[in-house]
Design a protein around this motif. Structure first.
Motif, mmCIF file in Angstrom:
data_model
loop_
_atom_site.group_PDB
_atom_site.id
_atom_site.type_symbol
_atom_site.label_atom_id
_atom_site.label_comp_id
_atom_site.label_asym_id
_atom_site.label_seq_id
_atom_site.Cartn_x
_atom_site.Cartn_y
_atom_site.Cartn_z
ATOM 1 N N ARG A 57 0.842 -1.216 0.000
ATOM 2 C CA ARG A 57 0.000 0.000 0.000
ATOM 3 C C ARG A 57 0.865 1.249 0.000
ATOM 4 N NH1 ARG A 57 -5.840 0.116 1.721
ATOM 5 N NH2 ARG A 57 -6.541 -2.043 1.710
ATOM 6 N N ARG A 69 -4.597 5.441 -6.752
ATOM 7 C CA ARG A 69 -5.546 5.169 -7.852
ATOM 8 C C ARG A 69 -5.467 3.690 -8.234
ATOM 9 N NH1 ARG A 69 -2.235 4.538 -12.291
ATOM 10 N NH2 ARG A 69 -0.219 5.481 -11.926
ATOM 11 N N PRO A 70 -6.531 3.148 -8.830
ATOM 12 C CA PRO A 70 -6.503 1.732 -9.206
ATOM 13 C C PRO A 70 -5.442 1.443 -10.262
ATOM 14 C CG PRO A 70 -8.735 2.623 -9.319
ATOM 15 C CD PRO A 70 -7.817 3.793 -9.097
ATOM 16 N N ARG A 86 -3.125 -1.967 -12.408
ATOM 17 C CA ARG A 86 -3.210 -3.376 -12.835
ATOM 18 C C ARG A 86 -2.157 -4.195 -12.100
ATOM 19 N NH1 ARG A 86 -1.270 -1.961 -18.611
ATOM 20 N NH2 ARG A 86 -0.004 -0.738 -17.191
ATOM 21 N N ALA A 142 -7.504 -6.140 -4.326
ATOM 22 C CA ALA A 142 -8.777 -5.787 -4.986
ATOM 23 C C ALA A 142 -9.620 -4.927 -4.032
ATOM 24 C CB ALA A 142 -9.527 -7.049 -5.399
ATOM 25 N N GLY A 182 -8.958 -1.444 -4.245
ATOM 26 C CA GLY A 182 -9.404 -0.769 -5.473
ATOM 27 C C GLY A 182 -8.661 -1.172 -6.733
ATOM 28 N N HIS A 183 -7.642 -2.039 -6.594
ATOM 29 C CA HIS A 183 -6.834 -2.391 -7.764
ATOM 30 C C HIS A 183 -7.505 -3.498 -8.597
ATOM 31 C CE1 HIS A 183 -3.877 0.292 -6.242
ATOM 32 N NE2 HIS A 183 -3.772 -0.370 -5.094
ATOM 33 N N HIS A 184 -7.049 -3.601 -9.855
ATOM 34 C CA HIS A 184 -7.565 -4.637 -10.758
ATOM 35 C C HIS A 184 -6.548 -5.769 -10.757
ATOM 36 C CE1 HIS A 184 -10.779 -2.088 -12.227
ATOM 37 N NE2 HIS A 184 -9.903 -1.099 -12.090
ATOM 38 N N ARG A 197 -13.248 -6.758 -10.318
ATOM 39 C CA ARG A 197 -11.837 -6.321 -10.350
ATOM 40 C C ARG A 197 -10.861 -7.491 -10.310
ATOM 41 N NH1 ARG A 197 -13.842 -2.239 -6.907
ATOM 42 N NH2 ARG A 197 -12.886 -3.030 -5.004
#
Ligand SMILES: C[S@@+](CC[C@H](N)C(=O)[O-])C[C@H]1O[C@@H](n2cnc3c(N)ncnc32)[C@H](O)[C@@H]1O
Length: 265
Positions: free
Chosen positions: A35, A41-42, A44, A60, A63-65, A92
């Motif tokens: 983190r 921001r999200p 990949r 996820a 907020g991440h994909h 996600r």
């Protein structure tokens, strides 16, 4: 040591271990660091050897994909079940049945490539790091967590298992393997070697951390701290994780490296 092909055979033990305070400690320490390094921001993320999805679900939830890959169908089933219990994350997360050497990505690159708790079960660190590093996008991060070869025998010594400890301390760095949490032989690497490999593949190493330094010698069912004690233990582990000489004695090393933004691969 042969490569482990059916991790599902020990998957239940792994899930049980992850739920104990001792198991949770490593997931919490690694998440704290990720983190700190990942943008808010999200982005990949690729989670290689995702197991039952602990890191995948945590990232996820942030907020991440996340694309999560594992060669074990049984482990992916476990991850699928956990994901089904968190429907808000489903959009996600993408799950794939693949190991590090058969990941189906030709052109796709990721802002973070994680490989946690996997290299210790494989015979070849350098080939795996080469493949992982090649999937990191410009500006992206490689995050590797594996057994710390430098601290081999330390757990056994603190547990009073002196014969094993002495053998490992005297010869462990030659034989390279010791028995891991799941009763399987696992292999260690050093942070220095992992950093060197990352550099060889065009990444810039960031400061590495020792993980589970002060609590590794507990047995899973032998350490059941109340929430306040756990929080203070986590803070203390975090403080030790970045500092010499403590970090060298972590059971695990967490190495990170970044590809320069705009760098050609
Ligand atoms: C100890 S679990 C770690 C799971 C997860 N990364 C975590 O940190 O909780 C090790 C995982 O590595 C997977 N694995 C074994 N061989 C692999 C390979 N060649 N490539 C990628 N993953 C592999 C196993 O199936 C298993 O799910």
């Amino acid at each position: 040591m042969g490569a482990l092909t059916d991790f599902a055979a020990v998957g239940t033990s792994y899930a049980e271990h992850s739920r104990t305070a001792r198991g949770r400690l490593r997931h919490d320490l690694v998440e704290l660091r990720l983190r700190a390094e990942l943008p808010a921001r999200p982005v990949r993320v690729l989670d290689v050897g995702c197991g039952d999805g602990e890191t995948t679900l945590r990232l996820a939830a942030a907020g991440h994909h996340v694309t999560a890959a594992d060669p074990s169908a049984g482990m992916l089933d476990a991850a699928t079940r956990r994901l089904a219990a968190r429907p808000e994350l489903a959009q996600r997360v993408r799950l794939l049945e693949a190991g590090v050497h058969d990941l189906p990505f030709d052109r796709e690159r990721f802002d973070a490539v994680c490989c946690h708790g996997v290299l210790m079960y494989l015979d070849d660190t350098s080939g795996a790091v080469a493949r992982l590093a090649g999937l990191v996008a410009p500006g992206g991060l490689l995050s590797v967590l594996t057994k710390n070869r430098a601290a081999i025998g330390f757990r056994e010594a603190l547990r009073g298992e002196y014969a094993a400890a002495r053998r490992l301390i005297e010869h462990g760095t030659d034989t390279d393997t010791s028995v891991g949490n799941l009763g399987l032989d696992t292999r260690g690497d050093t942070a220095e070697e992992l950093d060197r490999l990352a550099s060889e593949h065009g990444l810039t190493p960031l400061p590495w951390q020792g993980v589970r330094i002060l609590h590794d010698h507990h047995h899973d069912d032998g350490w059941t701290p109340d929430p306040d004690t756990y929080a203070r233990a986590l803070e203390t582990e975090w403080a030790a994780s970045t500092r010499d000489p403590y970090r060298h004695l972590g059971r695990l090393v967490h190495t990170l490296a970044r590809r320069e933004p705009g760098a050609a691969r």
